[in-house]
Design a protein around this motif. Structure first.
Motif, short mmCIF file in Angstrom:
data_model
loop_
_atom_site.label_atom_id
_atom_site.label_comp_id
_atom_site.label_asym_id
_atom_site.label_seq_id
_atom_site.Cartn_x
_atom_site.Cartn_y
_atom_site.Cartn_z
N TYR A 216 0.85 -1.21 0.00
CA TYR A 216 0.00 0.00 0.00
C TYR A 216 0.88 1.26 0.00
N GLU A 217 1.83 1.30 0.93
CA GLU A 217 2.71 2.46 1.07
C GLU A 217 3.57 2.64 -0.20
N ILE A 220 1.51 4.25 -2.90
CA ILE A 220 1.33 5.68 -2.59
C ILE A 220 2.62 6.45 -2.90
N SER A 221 3.75 5.96 -2.41
CA SER A 221 4.97 6.75 -2.65
C SER A 221 5.38 6.71 -4.11
N ARG A 224 3.24 9.27 -5.86
CA ARG A 224 3.65 10.64 -5.48
C ARG A 224 4.95 11.03 -6.16
N ALA A 248 -5.32 1.96 -2.17
CA ALA A 248 -4.25 2.96 -2.31
C ALA A 248 -4.65 4.00 -3.37
N TYR A 251 -7.39 6.27 -1.99
CA TYR A 251 -6.84 7.28 -1.08
C TYR A 251 -6.16 8.40 -1.88
N LEU A 252 -5.38 8.01 -2.88
CA LEU A 252 -4.67 9.01 -3.67
C LEU A 252 -5.65 9.92 -4.42
N LYS A 269 -6.30 17.20 2.66
CA LYS A 269 -6.06 16.24 1.57
C LYS A 269 -6.52 16.83 0.24
N GLU A 272 -4.73 13.52 -5.57
CA GLU A 272 -3.37 13.46 -6.12
C GLU A 272 -3.31 12.78 -7.47
N LYS A 304 -0.98 10.95 -12.34
CA LYS A 304 -0.66 11.98 -11.35
C LYS A 304 -1.24 13.33 -11.79
#
Ligand code: SAH
Length: 305
Positions: A216-217, A220-221, A224, A248, A251-252, A269, A272, A304
């Motif tokens: 998940y992280e 996200i990264s 980003r 994920a 959330y973004l 927030k 993104e 993005k």
């Protein structure tokens, strides 16, 4: 190491369209495998560059051979460790899970079809193997893993038999494990959901390689770290994995993460990404005819903002 690297890239045309490769862009293939997707990306580059990651050295060797002559930097690591440290990219691809090559190389121990030591490591320099999971984990932990990662309905039964068996001597080989699994599943159900060991082998593999932890992280990264308009494409192969990607991306995309009960928005927030696929894409009928691995594939794409 036996065998040549054979793996047909899954949903290749959808991925290439999804990434919309620019000839001078920077692309990151997080799971280069045999380079099936990467070669298509590399061919479309002119001044651009590809960063190709895999935690399996054999895969990297095969990819290096295949991608000779192209501007590619190879990285031997788990993509979850490196995504944060890489420069801004125009596109990121994750084609998760194991390759056909890994499954079809008997000594890697991924397959319930071949007799081999219990290994299942994607990264053969990692310390934990399937042998340690099978012989070292408690009965409860084994049952939980088989239930959660393999959706195995007879997980408790199988875990109890494993523990009983290993009291006499350690379980060393894949086919020993297969036979324990077979005996634990009532005859009536043994062959009803594909090979009886399929789900357990998937579960143990996910545990050995910590496939879901940090995913998940990483998504996200990764997202980003894209330039504006850059794309992230993720192919997953089972529901747990797909759920992580879906969440994920959700959330973004969201522009508010306040508690639903809150009358006004107090969070900072911002959205993104834009979701290119509202629902995941699946392989075409045509592709399914020639590539079994594509059967459970789900491709999600985001851009993005
Ligand atoms: N797209 C490739 C096939 C990828 S198969 C092709 O077309 O040839 C998946 C590959 O990802 C495997 O080689 C596996 O070792 C690697 N892999 C899976 N999870 C990984 C992770 N977290 N970090 C790095 N590599 C990973």
């Amino acid at each position: 190491m036996s065998g040549t690297f054979s793996h047909i890239p899954v949903m290749a045309s959808e991925v290439l369209e999804g990434l919309s490769v620019k000839e001078n862009g920077l692309y990151i293939d997080c799971t280069v495998g045999g380079g099936g997707h990467s070669i298509e990306i590399a061919r479309r580059l002119n001044k651009g560059k590809l960063i190709a990651i895999d935690k399996d050295c054999d895969a990297l060797d095969a990819a290096k051979e295949r991608l000779k002559g192209y501007n590619v930097e190879f990285v031997h690591d788990d993509f979850k460790n490196v995504l944060k440290t890489l420069p801004q990219a125009d596109g990121i691809l994750m084609d998760l899970g194991v390759s056909s090559y890994q499954i079809d190389t008997p000594e890697r121990g991924f397959s319930y079809k071949y007799d081999s030591l219990l290994d299942m490591r994607m990264d053969t320099s990692a310390s934990m193997t399937a042998h340690e999971v099978i012989n070292g984990y408690s009965e409860e932990r084994l049952a939980k893993i088989m239930f959660e990662y393999g959706e195995e309905r007879f997980s408790r039964k199988i875990a109890s038999r494993i523990v009983e068996y290993r009291r006499t001597s350690p379980i060393e080989r894949t086919l020993e494990l297969v036979s324990i699994i077979e005996k634990s599943i009532p005859v009536k159900y043994r062959y009803s959901g594909g090979h009886p060991a399929k789900r357990v082998f998937q579960a143990i593999r996910i545990e050995v390689n910590k496939e879901l932890q940090g995913l998940y992280e990483a998504v996200i990264s990764g997202a980003r770290g894209l330039v504006k308009g850059g794309r992230i494409c993720v192919i997953s192969f089972h529901s747990l994995e797909d759920r992580i990607i879906k969440n994920a991306f959700k959330y973004l995309e969201s522009d508010c993460i306040c508690d639903k009960s809150s009358p006004i928005c107090t969070c900072d927030k911002v959205s993104e990404v834009r979701l290119i696929t509202k629902k995941p894409l699946t392989a075409s009928e045509e592709e399914l005819k020639s590539n079994k691995r594509a059967e459970s594939a789900k491709l999600r794409i985001a851009e993005k903002r």
